[in-house]
Motif scaffolding. Structure first.
Motif, PDB file in Angstrom:
ATOM      1  N   VAL A 266      14.117  10.923 -34.257  1.00 39.53           N
ATOM      2  CA  VAL A 266      13.344   9.449 -34.436  1.00 39.53           C
ATOM      3  C   VAL A 266      12.939   8.804 -33.307  1.00 39.53           C
ATOM      4  CG1 VAL A 266      13.679   7.138 -35.527  1.00 39.53           C
ATOM      5  CG2 VAL A 266      14.586   8.842 -36.760  1.00 39.53           C
ATOM      6  N   THR A 267      13.832   8.549 -32.345  1.00 40.94           N
ATOM      7  CA  THR A 267      13.448   8.080 -30.868  1.00 40.94           C
ATOM      8  C   THR A 267      12.212   8.789 -30.467  1.00 40.94           C
ATOM      9  OG1 THR A 267      15.721   7.452 -30.527  1.00 40.94           O
ATOM     10  CG2 THR A 267      14.132   7.376 -28.887  1.00 40.94           C
ATOM     11  N   PHE A 268      12.153   9.800 -30.430  1.00 44.73           N
ATOM     12  CA  PHE A 268      11.074  10.825 -29.825  1.00 44.73           C
ATOM     13  C   PHE A 268       9.782  10.672 -30.732  1.00 44.73           C
ATOM     14  CE2 PHE A 268       8.475  14.967 -30.014  1.00 44.73           C
ATOM     15  CZ  PHE A 268       8.268  14.922 -28.578  1.00 44.73           C
ATOM     16  N   LEU A 269       9.783  10.647 -31.920  1.00 41.59           N
ATOM     17  CA  LEU A 269       8.623  10.284 -32.756  1.00 41.59           C
ATOM     18  C   LEU A 269       8.087   8.733 -32.525  1.00 41.59           C
ATOM     19  CD1 LEU A 269       9.682  12.044 -35.942  1.00 41.59           C
ATOM     20  CD2 LEU A 269       8.269  12.968 -34.387  1.00 41.59           C
ATOM     21  N   VAL A 270       8.979   7.986 -32.352  1.00 43.11           N
ATOM     22  CA  VAL A 270       8.515   6.621 -32.463  1.00 43.11           C
ATOM     23  C   VAL A 270       7.798   6.542 -30.716  1.00 43.11           C
ATOM     24  CG1 VAL A 270       9.393   4.046 -32.135  1.00 43.11           C
ATOM     25  CG2 VAL A 270      10.260   5.302 -33.810  1.00 43.11           C
ATOM     26  N   GLY A 271       8.303   7.154 -29.782  1.00 41.54           N
ATOM     27  CA  GLY A 271       7.774   7.169 -28.503  1.00 41.54           C
ATOM     28  C   GLY A 271       6.460   7.790 -28.388  1.00 41.54           C
ATOM     29  N   VAL A 272       6.237   8.819 -29.468  1.00 42.30           N
ATOM     30  CA  VAL A 272       5.006   9.599 -29.308  1.00 42.30           C
ATOM     31  C   VAL A 272       4.034   8.581 -30.047  1.00 42.30           C
ATOM     32  CG1 VAL A 272       3.848  11.614 -30.504  1.00 42.30           C
ATOM     33  CG2 VAL A 272       5.926  11.854 -29.358  1.00 42.30           C
ATOM     34  N   ALA A 273       4.395   7.954 -30.879  1.00 40.93           N
ATOM     35  CA  ALA A 273       3.487   6.930 -31.718  1.00 40.93           C
ATOM     36  C   ALA A 273       3.130   5.817 -30.940  1.00 40.93           C
ATOM     37  CB  ALA A 273       4.005   6.586 -33.131  1.00 40.93           C
ATOM     38  N   ALA A 274       4.017   5.574 -30.226  1.00 44.81           N
ATOM     39  CA  ALA A 274       3.608   4.196 -29.250  1.00 44.81           C
ATOM     40  C   ALA A 274       2.613   4.887 -28.078  1.00 44.81           C
ATOM     41  CB  ALA A 274       4.936   3.735 -28.626  1.00 44.81           C
ATOM     42  N   LEU A 275       2.823   6.155 -27.778  1.00 45.22           N
ATOM     43  CA  LEU A 275       2.111   6.222 -26.558  1.00 45.22           C
ATOM     44  C   LEU A 275       0.610   6.626 -27.257  1.00 45.22           C
ATOM     45  CD1 LEU A 275       1.567   7.556 -23.570  1.00 45.22           C
ATOM     46  CD2 LEU A 275       2.245  10.044 -24.797  1.00 45.22           C
ATOM     47  N   VAL A 276       0.398   7.287 -28.438  1.00 44.22           N
ATOM     48  CA  VAL A 276      -0.733   7.393 -28.848  1.00 44.22           C
ATOM     49  C   VAL A 276      -1.698   6.169 -29.091  1.00 44.22           C
ATOM     50  CG1 VAL A 276      -2.104   8.372 -30.958  1.00 44.22           C
ATOM     51  CG2 VAL A 276      -0.222   9.848 -29.985  1.00 44.22           C
ATOM     52  N   TYR A 277      -0.590   4.988 -29.519  1.00 44.23           N
ATOM     53  CA  TYR A 277      -1.469   3.908 -29.467  1.00 44.23           C
ATOM     54  C   TYR A 277      -1.702   3.277 -28.322  1.00 44.23           C
ATOM     55  CZ  TYR A 277      -1.738  -1.033 -30.913  1.00 44.23           C
ATOM     56  OH  TYR A 277      -2.281  -2.487 -31.261  1.00 44.23           O
ATOM     57  N   GLY A 278      -0.798   3.381 -27.410  1.00 49.15           N
ATOM     58  CA  GLY A 278      -1.225   2.798 -26.131  1.00 49.15           C
ATOM     59  C   GLY A 278      -2.303   3.438 -25.233  1.00 49.15           C
ATOM     60  N   VAL A 279      -2.654   4.486 -25.571  1.00 47.72           N
ATOM     61  CA  VAL A 279      -3.840   5.061 -24.880  1.00 47.72           C
ATOM     62  C   VAL A 279      -5.248   5.270 -25.857  1.00 47.72           C
ATOM     63  CG1 VAL A 279      -2.339   6.240 -23.458  1.00 47.72           C
ATOM     64  CG2 VAL A 279      -3.247   7.647 -25.345  1.00 47.72           C
ATOM     65  N   SER A 280      -4.957   4.668 -26.834  1.00 49.47           N
ATOM     66  CA  SER A 280      -6.218   5.079 -27.690  1.00 49.47           C
ATOM     67  C   SER A 280      -7.046   3.804 -27.690  1.00 49.47           C
ATOM     68  CB  SER A 280      -5.764   5.162 -29.336  1.00 49.47           C
ATOM     69  OG  SER A 280      -4.987   3.987 -29.734  1.00 49.47           O
ATOM     70  N   GLY A 281      -8.185   4.118 -27.923  1.00 50.18           N
ATOM     71  CA  GLY A 281      -9.229   2.674 -27.690  1.00 50.18           C
ATOM     72  C   GLY A 281      -9.957   2.772 -26.505  1.00 50.18           C
TER      73      GLY A 281
END
Length: 264
Positions: free
Chosen positions: A202-217
Motif C-alpha cells: 500500500v505504501t509503495f502504491l501511494v508513493g507511485v500515485a503521489a509521484l505521478v500526480y506531482g510530475v504531471s501537468g
C-alpha cells in the motif's frame, strides 16, 4: 546500495528528482517535534549494546548478544564511513550537503534487528511491529525535515540488511536451545507477516500515485513529490523489515529430547 548511489547521487537527473521533494518540506512538516530523531545518539547506541548483552547473558546466549552488538556497531560504523567516502558531486545545483546514507535510519533498523536476535521467538511479533513503526517514523521524519533524501534511506536499509544477514549467516545460531526459544503460536507470526506485506504494498502504491500526480501537468508539485519521497522511504524500510522477518521465520528452535518423546 552502490547502484542507488550511482543513480541518485552521481547523475544530474537523480539529484534533480530527489531535490525536487525538498521544495515541499515546510508545507508538509506535519510533526513539530524531532525527539524521536534526537534519541539516536552515540550514548544511546552504547546503552543499547549493553542492554542487548545483558538480555543475552540472562538468557545464557552471550555469543548471540555479541553478534547482535556487532549488527548495531558495524552498521553505525559502515554508515559513517560510507558518508565520508561517498561524496555528493555538485552537478545539479543542489543546495544541501551530502547526506548519503542516513545514519538515523541505519541505527533504527540495526537496533530492531539486533533486539530481534536476542528476543525469545514468542515475543518477536510484538517487537517487530513496534520496531518497524519506529523505523518508519524515523525515516519519514528525516525526509520531512529535509535532513535526508530517499536514496539516503535506501542506503541505510542496505547497510542494516547486510550486517544482520552476515551475522546470522556466519555468527552464532540464534534459535538453537531450550531457553525461551519456543516457536510460540503461529497465528501472531502469520498476522504480522501479512500486515508487513500489505503495508509495504500500500505504501509503495501511494508513493507511485503521489509521484505521478506531482510530475504531471508540466509543473512540479513539490508537496506531492515530498509525499512520494516519504512513501518511498517508508516502503523501503518496510520491505527490509519484511525480508528479515520472513527469513527469521525460517529458523526454528531445535526440539529438545524431552519434546521429542511421544506422549503416553
Amino acid at each position: 546500495m552502490p547502484l542507488v548511489y550511482a543513480v541518485a547521487v552521481l547523475t544530474p537527473v537523480g539529484q534533480r528528482v530527489e531535490d525536487a521533494a525538498l521544495g515541499g518540506v515546510r508545507e508538509s512538516d506535519l510533526f513539530s517535534s524531532d525527539t524521536a530523531l534526537n534519541v539516536i545518539s552515540v550514548p544511546v547506541i552504547l546503552l543499547l549494546v549493553v542492554v542487548i548483552a545483558a538480555v543475552a547473558l540472562a538468557r545464557r546466549r552471550l555469543a548471540v548478544g555479541l553478534g547482535a552488538g556487532v549488527v548495531v556497531l558495524a552498521s553505525a560504523a559502515t554508515s559513517t564511513l560510507v558518508k565520508r567516502i561517498a561524496e555528493r558531486p555538485e552537478i545539479a545545483e543542489s543546495t544541501t550537503p551530502n547526506s548519503f546514507p542516513s545514519g538515523h535510519a541505519t541505527i533504527a533498523l540495526a537496533a530492531l534487528f539486533a533486539v530481534l536476535m536476542v528476543t525469545p521467538r514468542r515475543f518477536r511479533p510484538l517487537v517487530v511491529v513496534v520496531g518497524a513503526a519506529y523505523a518508519v517514523f524515523v525515516a519519514n521524519q528525516t525526509v520531512v525535515y529535509g535532513w535526508h533524501r530517499v536514496s539516503d534511506i535506501i542506503g541505510a536499509c542496505a547497510i542494516a540488511l547486510f550486517w544482520v544477514g552476515a551475522v546470522r549467516a556466519l555468527g552464532p545460531r540464534v534459535d538453537r536451545g531450550a531457553r525461551g526459544d519456543r516457536d510460540g503460536r503461529r497465528g501472531p507470526r502469520r498476522l504480522v507477516t501479512w500486515v508487513l506485506l500489505v503495508a509495504t504494498g500500500v505504501t509503495f502504491l501511494v508513493g507511485v500515485a503521489a509521484l505521478v500526480y506531482g510530475v504531471s501537468g508540466g509543473v512540479h508539485d513539490h508537496a506531492a513529490i515530498l509525499v512520494a519521497g516519504r512513501m518511498a522511504s517508508s516502503a523501503s524500510v518496510l520491505a527490509v523489515v519484511t525480508i528479515v522477518w520472513i527469513a527469521d521465520g525460517m529458523h526454528h528452535a531445535a526440539r529438545t529430547d524431552t519434546e521429542a518423546l511421544p506422549v503416553r
